[in-house]
Design a protein around this motif. Structure first.
Motif, short mmCIF file in Angstrom:
data_model
loop_
_atom_site.label_atom_id
_atom_site.label_comp_id
_atom_site.label_asym_id
_atom_site.label_seq_id
_atom_site.Cartn_x
_atom_site.Cartn_y
_atom_site.Cartn_z
N SER A 448 -29.53 75.80 61.24
CA SER A 448 -29.18 77.20 61.02
C SER A 448 -29.59 78.01 62.25
O SER A 448 -30.63 77.77 62.85
N GLY A 449 -28.76 78.94 62.61
CA GLY A 449 -29.00 79.75 63.81
C GLY A 449 -27.68 80.14 64.42
O GLY A 449 -26.78 80.62 63.71
N THR A 450 -27.52 79.93 65.71
CA THR A 450 -26.27 80.23 66.40
C THR A 450 -25.83 78.98 67.16
O THR A 450 -26.57 78.00 67.28
N SER A 453 -28.26 78.63 70.08
CA SER A 453 -29.59 78.12 69.74
C SER A 453 -29.54 76.62 69.45
O SER A 453 -30.49 75.90 69.76
N ASN A 454 -28.43 76.15 68.90
CA ASN A 454 -28.30 74.72 68.66
C ASN A 454 -28.16 73.95 69.97
O ASN A 454 -28.76 72.89 70.14
N ALA A 490 -22.73 82.47 64.17
CA ALA A 490 -23.71 81.88 63.25
C ALA A 490 -23.34 80.45 62.90
O ALA A 490 -22.17 80.09 62.79
#
Length: 603
Positions: A448-450, A453-454, A490
């Protein structure tokens, strides 16, 4: 286990613990002194009609009551703060231990059990710490002080305690003794319910596709019923405990009033002393009830502490050896000049992340799970050179994923040696080894994140341009560009808002961002159509030209143009060579090819 666990986590809060004990001591002493003041008001003020005594002692009672309340509030606030801190530290310790576990330890405990241990079990320990601060200090002081002050009021009447207290202790002991195994069984059954529920949620589409809703509902119902039965059995015992205690308390009260009235009638006791004695009897019994409540919670907390300590005491089977060397020091190279400051992108202490160079070599490598009857891998030997693509293919269960897991030491080989650039991987620290590897797992997983970020899990310092470059190579740039917020779009837990192919391409891009010296693709193209698969593999060639590339695949089309193909069958290498060489000389490979391609396509 419980004492050991709690003592370790209370050590940093020594000052707060001392303050709690002092505040509880003061409020308990005030509570004990109030009945004596009340007796003096009755005997010296009310009976003698002395208003001065009533006002002075009444004022003192008011002051002591306010002080008692303030001390109690302060003690509870501090106790709550310390207990919550102990819970936070215990959860962090469990999480840290799990983070160090290899796949072997995770499989041993099971994901549902680890979740229960880090949540429900920690909560039980946290609660016992809070209750101990509010009851463990109060109960013994109140009980012992009550006995002393009751004797001061009337020694003869205090003989009732010799009958009441043993009866109360026997009742509590018999019930608590039966609660302990029920609490232990309940925690195990809670693990099972969590396991069944987690499995059903993750496999919901499969359950619906095979119309297994009724059978799975029955399976969950059986696990849920077992847990309910155990909790009901515990509840019945707890429900029996309070009426039993109140029966003893009420009988004791009647006895005090009966014999006290007789002593007053005989002129051997005053009315105020009887009221004070009755109050002290109630305080003594209340202290026993507080202790009972604590002991009632203690078995469950002890079981939970035992389960937590099992996780903390479990030694990871994969660890850096004491003489392990940092790969950056050993190889003397840096990756892109980045100096990541976190373990998820590089080394925790800020040292540069090494770019592993040189050939990857397996020398007579074997692997067997503890207690297994046969090896998963046996006598595996091959060399994967930089700038060349080495592929591994085989039937399901041949050991392909296990082989790949040995390289970043997610599992440790039980036989043989694996080297990179001539250095055994066991001689490198885990962080520096893993930070030099780009792994694309078989199951594409996003957090979970963006999107950004992944991707930055591989390198927190990567620029947006570096992210886009990796996305273009993995052919994910088009659909990421189409997202409303691009890199800032997201990502749901598990990447559920992306298709299987999109998740795979994002995971490939994540590995590319790191620019490692070794790329491991574990069936990472299976969700891509043939055209996208070919385009991605073509784009990877210039990007990985100086790196070791190891590809595990089920599809022949994915690996047919690899420089070297290793064929696994039942954990052993049965063929090595190019596509054409294996077609001519390896029966196992030929069977795999013929099951997927026509004779014209295979040629």
């Amino acid at each position: 286990m419980l004492i050991r666990l709690v003592r370790r986590h209370l050590a940093p809060h020594r000052a707060a613990v001392i303050a709690i004990v002092v505040l509880q001591l003061l409020q308990t002493l005030a509570t004990l002194y109030l009945p004596t003041l009340n007796a003096d008001i009755i005997d010296d003020g009310v009976v003698k009609a002395d208003l001065g005594v009533i006002w002075s002692l009444g004022g003192l009672m008011l002051v002591m009551t306010v002080g008692q309340i303030l001390c109690n509030i302060g003690a509870i606030l501090l106790a709550a703060r310390v207990a919550m801190s102990v819970g936070r530290q215990a959860r962090a310790e469990v999480f840290g231990s799990v983070q160090r576990f290899s796949a072997r330890e995770v499989n041993h405990f099971g994901a549902p059990s680890l979740i229960t241990r880090s949540t429900n079990d920690v909560q039980q320990v946290q609660m016992i710490v809070l209750m101990s601060f509010t009851m463990l200090v109060t109960a013994p002081i109140m009980g012992i002080g009550g006995v002393v002050l009751a004797l001061q009021q009337d020694v003869a009447l205090s003989g009732l305690l010799l009958v009441v207290l043993p009866v109360l202790l026997v009742v509590i002991g018999l019930i608590v003794r039966r609660l302990v195994p029920l609490f232990r069984r309940g925690q195990t059954q809670l693990d099972r319910v969590n396991g069944v529920l987690r499995e059903q949620i993750m496999g919901l589409s499969v359950i619906r596709a095979f119309v297994r809703e009724r059978q799975e509902a029955d399976r969950f119902d059986a696990a849920n019923r077992d847990l309910t039965d155990t909790q009901l059995a515990s509840g019945y015992l707890l429900a029996l405990m309070f009426p039993s205690i109140m029966l003893v308390v009420n009988v004791a009260t009647v006895g005090v009033l009966w014999f006290g009235a007789m002593r007053i009638d005989a002129g051997q006791m005053q009315i105020g002393a009887l009221t004070a004695f009755l109050a002290y009897i109630m305080q003594i019994l209340m202290a026993v009830m507080l202790a009972m409540f604590l002991f009632m919670m203690l078995p469950r907390a002890a079981v939970s502490a035992e389960r937590i300590q099992e996780v903390l005491d479990a030694e990871p089977s994969v660890v850096s050896t004491p003489d392990a060397v940092d790969a950056a020091v050993l190889l003397g190279e840096r990756s892109n000049g980045h100096v990541p400051d976190r373990q998820d992108g590089g080394l925790a202490d800020g040292r540069p992340r090494a770019r592993l160079t040189g050939a990857l070599r397996f020398e007579h490598v074997g692997f067997r799970y503890p207690g297994a009857q046969r090896d998963v891998l046996s006598d595996i030997s091959f060399t994967a050179e930089p700038g060349r693509t080495t592929a591994v293919i085989g039937s399901t269960g041949a050991g392909k994923t296990t082989l790949l897991s040995l390289i970043p030491r997610l599992l440790d080989a039980t036989e043989g040696t694996i080297t990179v650039g001539g250095h055994a991987i066991t001689g490198l620290t885990l962080d520096s080894l893993r930070s030099g590897i780009g792994l694309v797992p078989q199951r594409a997983h996003l957090f979970s994140g963006t999107v950004a970020s992944n991707l930055r899990l591989a390198d927190p310092d990567a620029t947006d341009e570096q992210l886009w470059a990796a996305l273009r190579v993995s052919h994910a740039a088009d659909f990421v560009t189409a997202l409303p917020d691009g890199l800032a779009s997201a990502v749901e837990p598990g990447g559920t808002n992306f298709s299987g192919g999109q998740r795979q391409r994002l995971c490939i891009a994540r590995a590319l961002v790191r620019r490692p010296g070794i790329y491991l693709f574990d069936d990472s193209f299976s969700a891509l159509d043939y055209a996208t698969d070919a385009r991605v593999r073509s784009a990877l060639v210039p990007w990985t030209r100086d790196a070791v590339v190891l590809v595990v695949a089920q599809r022949v089309n994915t690996i047919r143009y690899a420089d070297s193909i290793i064929v696994l069958d039942e954990g052993a290498v049965v063929g090595t060579g190019t596509h054409e060489q294996l077609l001519a000389g390896c029966d196992t490979y030929r069977e795999i090819v013929e099951s997927q391609l026509s004779a014209e396509e295979a040629a």
